[in-house]
Scaffold this motif. Structure first.
Motif, PDB file in Angstrom:
ATOM      1  N   PRO A  83     -72.074 -68.680 -68.619  1.00 51.92           N
ATOM      2  CA  PRO A  83     -71.901 -68.627 -70.073  1.00 51.92           C
ATOM      3  C   PRO A  83     -70.702 -67.794 -70.504  1.00 51.92           C
ATOM      4  N   ARG A  84     -70.134 -67.005 -69.585  1.00 53.30           N
ATOM      5  CA  ARG A  84     -68.931 -66.227 -69.916  1.00 53.30           C
ATOM      6  C   ARG A  84     -67.665 -67.061 -69.819  1.00 53.30           C
ATOM      7  N   LEU A  85     -67.750 -68.266 -69.258  1.00 54.07           N
ATOM      8  CA  LEU A  85     -66.574 -69.130 -69.161  1.00 54.07           C
ATOM      9  C   LEU A  85     -66.414 -69.904 -70.465  1.00 54.07           C
ATOM     10  N   VAL A  86     -65.953 -69.182 -71.474  1.00 56.72           N
ATOM     11  CA  VAL A  86     -65.670 -69.750 -72.796  1.00 56.72           C
ATOM     12  C   VAL A  86     -64.379 -69.111 -73.301  1.00 56.72           C
ATOM     13  N   PRO A  87     -63.631 -69.821 -74.139  1.00 51.82           N
ATOM     14  CA  PRO A  87     -62.388 -69.256 -74.657  1.00 51.82           C
ATOM     15  C   PRO A  87     -62.610 -67.918 -75.350  1.00 51.82           C
ATOM     16  N   GLY A  88     -61.702 -66.996 -75.085  1.00 56.55           N
ATOM     17  CA  GLY A  88     -61.777 -65.674 -75.683  1.00 56.55           C
ATOM     18  C   GLY A  88     -62.305 -64.603 -74.748  1.00 56.55           C
ATOM     19  N   ARG A  89     -62.944 -65.024 -73.657  1.00 60.10           N
ATOM     20  CA  ARG A  89     -63.438 -64.050 -72.686  1.00 60.10           C
ATOM     21  C   ARG A  89     -62.337 -63.687 -71.697  1.00 60.10           C
ATOM     22  N   ASN A  90     -62.528 -62.584 -70.995  1.00 59.48           N
ATOM     23  CA  ASN A  90     -61.579 -62.149 -69.976  1.00 59.48           C
ATOM     24  C   ASN A  90     -62.319 -62.008 -68.645  1.00 59.48           C
ATOM     25  N   ARG A  91     -61.792 -62.632 -67.587  1.00 66.06           N
ATOM     26  CA  ARG A  91     -62.481 -62.635 -66.308  1.00 66.06           C
ATOM     27  C   ARG A  91     -62.617 -61.235 -65.720  1.00 66.06           C
ATOM     28  N   MET A  92     -61.609 -60.395 -65.892  1.00 67.37           N
ATOM     29  CA  MET A  92     -61.681 -59.036 -65.351  1.00 67.37           C
ATOM     30  C   MET A  92     -62.804 -58.255 -66.022  1.00 67.37           C
ATOM     31  N   ARG A  93     -62.850 -58.299 -67.347  1.00 66.63           N
ATOM     32  CA  ARG A  93     -63.907 -57.568 -68.065  1.00 66.63           C
ATOM     33  C   ARG A  93     -65.286 -58.071 -67.660  1.00 66.63           C
ATOM     34  N   ASP A  94     -65.446 -59.385 -67.602  1.00 67.18           N
ATOM     35  CA  ASP A  94     -66.767 -59.929 -67.319  1.00 67.18           C
ATOM     36  C   ASP A  94     -67.224 -59.596 -65.898  1.00 67.18           C
ATOM     37  N   VAL A  95     -66.338 -59.747 -64.926  1.00 70.64           N
ATOM     38  CA  VAL A  95     -66.736 -59.524 -63.538  1.00 70.64           C
ATOM     39  C   VAL A  95     -67.030 -58.053 -63.268  1.00 70.64           C
ATOM     40  N   PHE A  96     -66.310 -57.151 -63.933  1.00 70.54           N
ATOM     41  CA  PHE A  96     -66.526 -55.732 -63.662  1.00 70.54           C
ATOM     42  C   PHE A  96     -67.518 -55.065 -64.613  1.00 70.54           C
ATOM     43  N   LEU A  97     -67.756 -55.654 -65.782  1.00 70.47           N
ATOM     44  CA  LEU A  97     -68.567 -54.957 -66.772  1.00 70.47           C
ATOM     45  C   LEU A  97     -69.851 -55.684 -67.171  1.00 70.47           C
ATOM     46  N   ASP A  98     -69.986 -56.959 -66.862  1.00 72.31           N
ATOM     47  CA  ASP A  98     -71.146 -57.733 -67.319  1.00 72.31           C
ATOM     48  C   ASP A  98     -72.127 -57.945 -66.164  1.00 72.31           C
ATOM     49  N   PRO A  99     -73.306 -57.320 -66.207  1.00 77.01           N
ATOM     50  CA  PRO A  99     -74.272 -57.468 -65.107  1.00 77.01           C
ATOM     51  C   PRO A  99     -74.698 -58.910 -64.857  1.00 77.01           C
ATOM     52  N   ALA A 100     -74.773 -59.718 -65.912  1.00 79.93           N
ATOM     53  CA  ALA A 100     -75.173 -61.114 -65.731  1.00 79.93           C
ATOM     54  C   ALA A 100     -74.123 -61.880 -64.942  1.00 79.93           C
ATOM     55  N   GLU A 101     -72.854 -61.592 -65.178  1.00 80.57           N
ATOM     56  CA  GLU A 101     -71.785 -62.240 -64.411  1.00 80.57           C
ATOM     57  C   GLU A 101     -71.804 -61.750 -62.967  1.00 80.57           C
ATOM     58  N   GLN A 102     -72.009 -60.481 -62.767  1.00 83.72           N
ATOM     59  CA  GLN A 102     -72.061 -59.924 -61.410  1.00 83.72           C
ATOM     60  C   GLN A 102     -73.193 -60.546 -60.601  1.00 83.72           C
ATOM     61  N   ALA A 103     -74.309 -60.827 -61.270  1.00 86.48           N
ATOM     62  CA  ALA A 103     -75.477 -61.376 -60.572  1.00 86.48           C
ATOM     63  C   ALA A 103     -75.229 -62.789 -60.038  1.00 86.48           C
TER      64      ALA A 103
END
Length: 288
Positions: free
Chosen positions: A147-167
């Motif tokens: 769900p983080r793969l949408v316009p406006g998101r940043n892959r670095m922020r999501d991978v390092f800061l979002d637990p759902a993305e890390q999971a």
């Protein structure tokens, strides 16, 4: 321990020091006697094995000599066990350090209209990634995968800061190490770019893992790979990832995921069906 990003005016020295600390003396045949007070190689050992004086190498690390020859840098790269990509990056650093260090504005990224029209039509998860690893476009299958793969998101922020993305990643740290090495390669020596400064500064403060990986100065092309997801809806999923440079742009990449096996292809089809069902339900709610 310092939590400040590396200095912006001595990229060559920062790189040399970081890579020196990652090389074990044993790997170069240097006997280790007693306790060493430094990680990796000593400056004197790098200098000796590179065929230069210890004083000259010290000047390079301290930023007091910004005109090393390509021959010297290649000799140092050999001792530091750099691959071709890291060696090419090293060879470009003196020019960057000599350039005027005025803060640079973030480079504007414009998504080509033809690419924006193509992405929704692709039959597998696809998204467009800018040079700062911003998501510029994504299709529904990509958003179903994450769900983080949408316009406006940043892959670095999501991978390092979002637990759902890390999971999503069974080996999250390995995946994040590849991502950060690709980011370094993408932005090159533009460490004074305002967007780079902002993003690195934010992650440096917020993520100890980012701090540790960033300090390694790993560099890698953003390229294809095979890796696994642990998806909350379909379970284990192995995909091939392709990263295709978009010609005529400044670092924009089209990212595609396709199934590694028939079983994985079936799981991607299931994700697509779930995404279609969710879209239909949302459309019905909006029409009420």
């Amino acid at each position: 321990m310092s939590v400040e990003p590396e200095g912006q005016g001595n990229l060559l020295g920062e790189f040399l020091r970081a890579r020196r600390e990652l090389v074990s003396p044993e790997s170069l045949g240097i006997p280790v006697l007693g306790t060493r007070r430094v990680a990796g190689l000593r400056r004197e050992e790098v200098a000796m094995l590179s065929g230069i004086s210890a004083e000259y190498y010290l000047r390079l690390e301290q930023g007091r000599d910004r005109n090393p020859s390509g021959q010297v840098l290649r000799s140092i790269a050999r001792v530091l066990q750099l691959d071709e990509e890291a060696t090419a990056y090293l060879l470009g650093l003196p020019d960057s350090d000599r350039a005027p260090r005025r803060p640079r504005r973030p480079r504007a990224e414009t998504l080509p209209e033809s690419l924006a029209a193509l992405v929704p039509q692709l039959p597998f998860p696809a998204f467009v990634e800018g040079r700062y690893l911003d998501v510029l476009a994504a299709n529904a299958l990509a958003s179903a995968l994450s769900p983080r793969l949408v316009p406006g998101r940043n892959r670095m922020r999501d991978v390092f800061l979002d637990p759902a993305e890390q999971a999503l990643f069974p080996d999250w740290e390995a995946a994040s190490a590849v991502l950060i090495a690709g980011f370094r390669r993408s932005v090159g020596a533009d460490a004074d770019d305002a967007r780079v400064v902002e993003l690195v500064g934010e992650l440096f403060i917020a993520s100890p893992v980012f701090r540790r990986l960033w300090s390694r100065h790993d560099v890698r092309e953003r390229q294809g790979a095979t890796f696994a997801f642990q998806h909350p809806q379909v379970g284990p999923l192995t995909v091939h990832r392709e990263k295709l440079q978009v010609t005529g742009t400044d670092g924009i990449v089209l990212v595609l995921y396709h199934a590694a096996t028939d079983a994985d292809a079936e799981k991607l089809r299931l994700l697509g069906a779930l995404a279609d069902t969710a879209a239909e339900a949302a459309a019905e709610r909006s029409s009420l």
